[in-house]
Design a protein around this motif. Structure first.
Motif, short mmCIF file in Angstrom:
data_model
loop_
_atom_site.label_atom_id
_atom_site.label_comp_id
_atom_site.label_asym_id
_atom_site.label_seq_id
_atom_site.Cartn_x
_atom_site.Cartn_y
_atom_site.Cartn_z
N LEU A 1 -8.39 4.12 3.09
CA LEU A 1 -7.51 4.02 1.93
C LEU A 1 -7.58 2.64 1.29
O LEU A 1 -7.58 2.51 0.07
N GLU B 1 -10.89 2.29 -0.54
CA GLU B 1 -10.88 3.10 -1.75
C GLU B 1 -9.95 2.51 -2.81
O GLU B 1 -10.23 2.59 -4.00
N ASN C 1 -3.49 2.96 -6.33
CA ASN C 1 -4.64 3.70 -5.81
C ASN C 1 -4.46 4.07 -4.34
O ASN C 1 -4.83 5.16 -3.92
N ARG D 1 -1.84 6.90 -4.18
CA ARG D 1 -2.41 8.16 -4.67
C ARG D 1 -3.39 8.75 -3.66
O ARG D 1 -3.36 9.95 -3.38
N ALA D 2 -4.23 7.91 -3.09
CA ALA D 2 -5.19 8.41 -2.10
C ALA D 2 -4.47 8.92 -0.85
O ALA D 2 -4.90 9.90 -0.24
N THR E 1 -4.84 12.94 0.41
CA THR E 1 -5.57 13.22 1.64
C THR E 1 -4.58 13.38 2.79
O THR E 1 -3.98 12.41 3.22
#
Length: 152
Positions: free
Chosen positions: A47, A50, A86, A89-90, A94
């Motif tokens: 995470l 990313e 980000n 959201r990730a 997931t």
């Protein structure tokens, strides 16, 4: 003419079987928790990688990168708000494969190019006894990292 009767070994064997099964179940649960912690740490690092794709263009072009810091060395400044967005959201997109509940992220801190947050997930043990059915174990891990570049 008194006949001697030895006791049956069935209760002894049954007792040892129950003790061995309890030890195996306990060790399996402990191993499962250790694996869940490692998997959560790996998921948190994914995470972080990313989420740290956004560069703070203003700080970068104005030369506000941290130079010579003991934590980051020479670094590329990141946009902390976009990175946090980000990561959240990730995490929502997931699901953690060892849990039926979503991953939670707490304690997000960001300074120029260094990000740190705590990631946690609730897990259920494979051999959870009935009297502990209401217990929700939470596995947590501290994730930290940053962007760095090294120049000659």
């Amino acid at each position: 003419f008194i006949r001697r009767e030895d006791g049956s070994v069935t209760p002894l064997i049954l007792g040892f079987t129950i003790i061995i099964a309890a030890v195996i179940a306990t060790l399996s649960d402990i191993t499962y928790l250790g694996n869940a912690h490692l998997a959560l740490k790996s998921e948190g690092e994914r995470l972080l990688a990313e989420g740290m794709r956004n560069l703070s263009a203003q700080d970068y072009y104005e030369g506000n990168s941290v130079t010579g810091s003991s934590v980051t060395g020479s670094s590329v400044p990141i946009d902390c708000f976009s990175t946090y967005f980000n990561i959240l959201r990730a995490a929502q997109l997931t699901p953690f494969y060892l849990s039926h509940e979503p991953i939670t992220i707490k304690g997000y801190t960001c300074k120029n190019s260094w990000v740190e947050f705590e990631i946690s997930a609730k897990v259920s043990l494979p051999f959870l006894p009935r009297f502990l059915a209401d217990v929700n174990l939470t596995v947590t891990s501290l994730i930290s990292g940053g962007s760095r570049y090294f120049s000659d």
